[in-house]
Design an enzyme around this catalytic site. Structure first.
Site, PDB file in Angstrom:
ATOM      1  N   TYR A  54       0.840  -1.196   0.000  1.00 35.12           N
ATOM      2  CA  TYR A  54       0.000   0.000   0.000  1.00 35.12           C
ATOM      3  C   TYR A  54       0.878   1.250   0.000  1.00 35.12           C
ATOM      4  CZ  TYR A  54      -2.882   3.833   1.496  1.00 35.12           C
ATOM      5  OH  TYR A  54      -3.492   5.064   1.571  1.00 35.12           O
ATOM      6  N   SER A 136      -3.308  13.863   7.339  1.00 33.13           N
ATOM      7  CA  SER A 136      -4.265  13.561   6.279  1.00 33.13           C
ATOM      8  C   SER A 136      -5.683  13.476   6.817  1.00 33.13           C
ATOM      9  CB  SER A 136      -3.894  12.228   5.619  1.00 33.13           C
ATOM     10  OG  SER A 136      -4.916  11.784   4.747  1.00 33.13           O
ATOM     11  N   GLN A 165      -4.320  18.371   5.749  1.00 30.97           N
ATOM     12  CA  GLN A 165      -4.706  18.093   4.363  1.00 30.97           C
ATOM     13  C   GLN A 165      -6.194  17.781   4.318  1.00 30.97           C
ATOM     14  OE1 GLN A 165      -5.376  14.586   3.392  1.00 30.97           O
ATOM     15  NE2 GLN A 165      -6.055  15.241   1.362  1.00 30.97           N
ATOM     16  N   TYR A 167      -9.651  16.730   2.102  1.00 25.67           N
ATOM     17  CA  TYR A 167     -10.403  16.255   0.946  1.00 25.67           C
ATOM     18  C   TYR A 167     -11.806  16.850   1.006  1.00 25.67           C
ATOM     19  CZ  TYR A 167      -7.008  12.516  -0.085  1.00 25.67           C
ATOM     20  OH  TYR A 167      -5.886  11.800  -0.419  1.00 25.67           O
ATOM     21  N   THR A 193      -6.620  19.372  -1.258  1.00 26.21           N
ATOM     22  CA  THR A 193      -6.164  18.399  -2.250  1.00 26.21           C
ATOM     23  C   THR A 193      -7.204  18.226  -3.344  1.00 26.21           C
ATOM     24  OG1 THR A 193      -4.824  17.275  -0.605  1.00 26.21           O
ATOM     25  CG2 THR A 193      -5.380  16.032  -2.577  1.00 26.21           C
ATOM     26  N   LYS A 283      -3.000  21.338  -3.337  1.00 30.09           N
ATOM     27  CA  LYS A 283      -2.099  20.213  -3.622  1.00 30.09           C
ATOM     28  C   LYS A 283      -2.675  19.368  -4.751  1.00 30.09           C
ATOM     29  CE  LYS A 283       0.230  16.356  -1.253  1.00 30.09           C
ATOM     30  NZ  LYS A 283      -0.145  15.252  -2.141  1.00 30.09           N
ATOM     31  N   HIS A 307       0.198  13.064  -6.707  1.00 22.80           N
ATOM     32  CA  HIS A 307      -0.257  12.188  -5.623  1.00 22.80           C
ATOM     33  C   HIS A 307       0.650  10.967  -5.490  1.00 22.80           C
ATOM     34  CE1 HIS A 307      -3.938  12.091  -3.009  1.00 22.80           C
ATOM     35  NE2 HIS A 307      -3.450  10.886  -2.730  1.00 22.80           N
ATOM     36  N   ASP A 338       6.286  17.663  -4.640  1.00 24.29           N
ATOM     37  CA  ASP A 338       6.477  16.345  -4.038  1.00 24.29           C
ATOM     38  C   ASP A 338       6.461  15.295  -5.141  1.00 24.29           C
ATOM     39  OD1 ASP A 338       3.861  15.566  -4.699  1.00 24.29           O
ATOM     40  OD2 ASP A 338       3.078  15.770  -2.676  1.00 24.29           O
ATOM     41  N   ILE A 341      10.667  11.926  -4.239  1.00 21.20           N
ATOM     42  CA  ILE A 341      11.847  12.365  -3.492  1.00 21.20           C
ATOM     43  C   ILE A 341      12.353  11.231  -2.603  1.00 21.20           C
ATOM     44  CG2 ILE A 341      12.673  13.934  -1.695  1.00 21.20           C
ATOM     45  CD1 ILE A 341      10.745  16.037  -2.864  1.00 21.20           C
ATOM     46  N   GLY A 361       6.722  11.689   1.443  1.00 21.52           N
ATOM     47  CA  GLY A 361       5.674  10.782   1.896  1.00 21.52           C
ATOM     48  C   GLY A 361       6.216   9.389   2.119  1.00 21.52           C
ATOM     49  N   ARG A 362       6.532   8.679   1.027  1.00 21.40           N
ATOM     50  CA  ARG A 362       7.033   7.315   1.167  1.00 21.40           C
ATOM     51  C   ARG A 362       8.319   7.263   1.985  1.00 21.40           C
ATOM     52  NH1 ARG A 362       4.869   7.337  -4.024  1.00 21.40           N
ATOM     53  NH2 ARG A 362       3.384   5.642  -4.488  1.00 21.40           N
TER      54      ARG A 362
END
Length: 429
Positions: A54, A136, A165, A167, A193, A283, A307, A338, A341, A361-362
């Site tokens: 994921y 988030s 963030q 939605y 976002t 974003k 994203h 983003d 990176i 993020g990751r």
């Protein structure tokens, strides 16, 4: 001729200095990680496949993510010589406040599924490092608890900051209520976002049967057997659920499609702009035209982002968009970037080409999966050292000294017109 002699035992002892064994397993494995890729390897070893995939995966053929990472590899730095950069200043003013480093932690959903400390670890590590942490809408820790985690950290020269963030939900009042709660808790920036009207096709999740709560199968059980620590953490900590949403059952795509609204429009941005008292950033911007329109509407900043490759596959590469967007709107709004990176050099290159800030993020989640809070600290430490080393080798002492002349973007993917498609390919830079 070389004169030979019997080895001197005293000299042998000087040469044979054995490394001290660290009995702390977590500290030992994290100290062995020298790059974010190393943390990713540790994370994959310690995390069940569905949760790791994921984080690691993207949409459909995962081309957007691969291209974004390749774009950062395809750069050439141009250092200045004989310019000492002994004391390097990595701090930056961003969206009305300070950050000790030119990056913050991006919003990530389902975070406690990756490792049980989740957003608390991320917010705490960010506060300790003096960088912003973004929560988030799909976070698994509440707005108030993230703020409390930030305040628990000793505040250094650069205090911790929280961004939220947002939605746009089908039920707009849910979104409005979350924005009000974040403002009341002292979050200073809202990250609106716009690239998720519907869920992207995240095929790894479908194949793994990834859902909230996790669905067990023979495959997931077999995969989990070598990772008992993950299951012990999962089963002995509070129930995994969204902190801000009441609906938690289903696959990731089903959850997103049930919650998000494909009718999101500029009218929604206007309402949120009126509602939110702090800075507002959009974003998911992926072209120059939208960048200009958003700036004309008075947003404080934009994040060039696809994203993390998790929505529209074959989307534009944010790093490639950066120079043109900065030329068009960089004087009037804060431009951030983003996606892809994985190294401090990626961040330095982004700043040199005009970005005011970057988001990871990751990279953050790999550290979290590798070692909880200590793993996130290690992520930040690795990126910091890479940023400082790259700046010193370029001969710059502050981020303000970085300029486009320091970086060349080498080109692999070149747009072609129908007339040019039959022409012989030409190597470009």
């Amino acid at each position: 001729m070389v004169t030979r002699q019997l080895p001197n035992p005293a000299e042998l002892l000087e040469l044979m200095q054995f490394k001290k064994i660290d009995l702390n397993g977590k500290r030992r494995r994290l100290s062995s990680a020298l790059t974010i890729d190393d943390l990713r390897t540790i994370a994959q070893r310690r995390t069940p496949k569905a949760a790791f995939d994921y984080t690691d995966g993207a949409a459909e053929g995962e081309l957007s993510l691969a291209r974004a990472r390749q774009a950062f590899r395809d750069i050439e730095f141009h250092p200045d010589i004989l310019r000492p950069a002994v004391d390097v200043d990595t701090s930056v003013e961003i969206l009305g406040g300070p950050s000790a480093l030119p990056f913050g932690i991006a919003p990530t959903g389902f975070t406690r599924l990756m490792q049980t400390e989740g957003e608390i670890a991320g917010a705490g590590a960010a506060a300790a490092a003096g960088i912003p942490f973004t929560l988030s809408t799909l976070g698994t820790t509440s707005i108030e608890d993230v703020k409390a985690a930030t305040l628990r950290e000793p505040q250094g020269a650069v205090p911790g900051r929280n961004w939220f963030q947002l939605y746009v939900m089908r039920d707009r009042e849910i979104s409005y209520g979350l924005a009000r709660r974040a403002a009341a808790a002292g979050f200073d920036t809202l990250m609106f976002t716009v690239d998720t009207p519907v869920a992207g096709a995240r095929l790894r999740d479908k194949r793994n049967g990834f859902s909230i709560p996790p669905q067990l199968s023979l495959g997931t059980i077999v995969n989990a057997l070598p990772r008992p620590w993950w299951w012990i953490d999962f089963l002995t900590t509070p129930k995994l659920e969204f902190a801000s949403l009441s609906t938690t059952g289903g696959t990731v795509g089903e959850l997103l499609d049930a919650a998000m609204d494909p009718t999101i429009s500029y009218d929604d941005l206007a309402i949120i702009r009126e509602l939110w008292p702090g800075k507002i950033v959009v974003k998911g911007v992926q072209n120059v035209t939208d960048s200009k329109r958003l700036v004309d509407l008075g947003v404080d900043g934009i994040v060039l982002s696809n994203h993390g490759g998790r929505q529209l596959d074959r989307a534009p590469i944010p790093f490639h968009l950066l120079p043109e967007v900065v030329r068009e709107v960089g004087r009037d709004a804060t431009v951030m970037v983003d996606t892809g990176i994985m190294n401090g050099a990626d961040i330095v290159a982004s700043i040199a080409l005009g970005a005011k800030f970057t988001l990871i993020g990751r990279a953050y989640l790999y550290g979290l999966m590798a070692g909880g809070r200590a793993g996130v600290d290690r992520t930040i430490e690795i990126l910091r050292s890479e940023i400082v080393r790259t700046m010193r080798l370029l001969g710059v002492s502050s981020l303000a000294e970085l300029e486009p002349r320091h970086v060349t973007q080498l080109t692999r993917l070149v747009p072609v017109s129908p007339a040019a498609s039959a022409a012989k390919p030409v190597a470009t830079r």
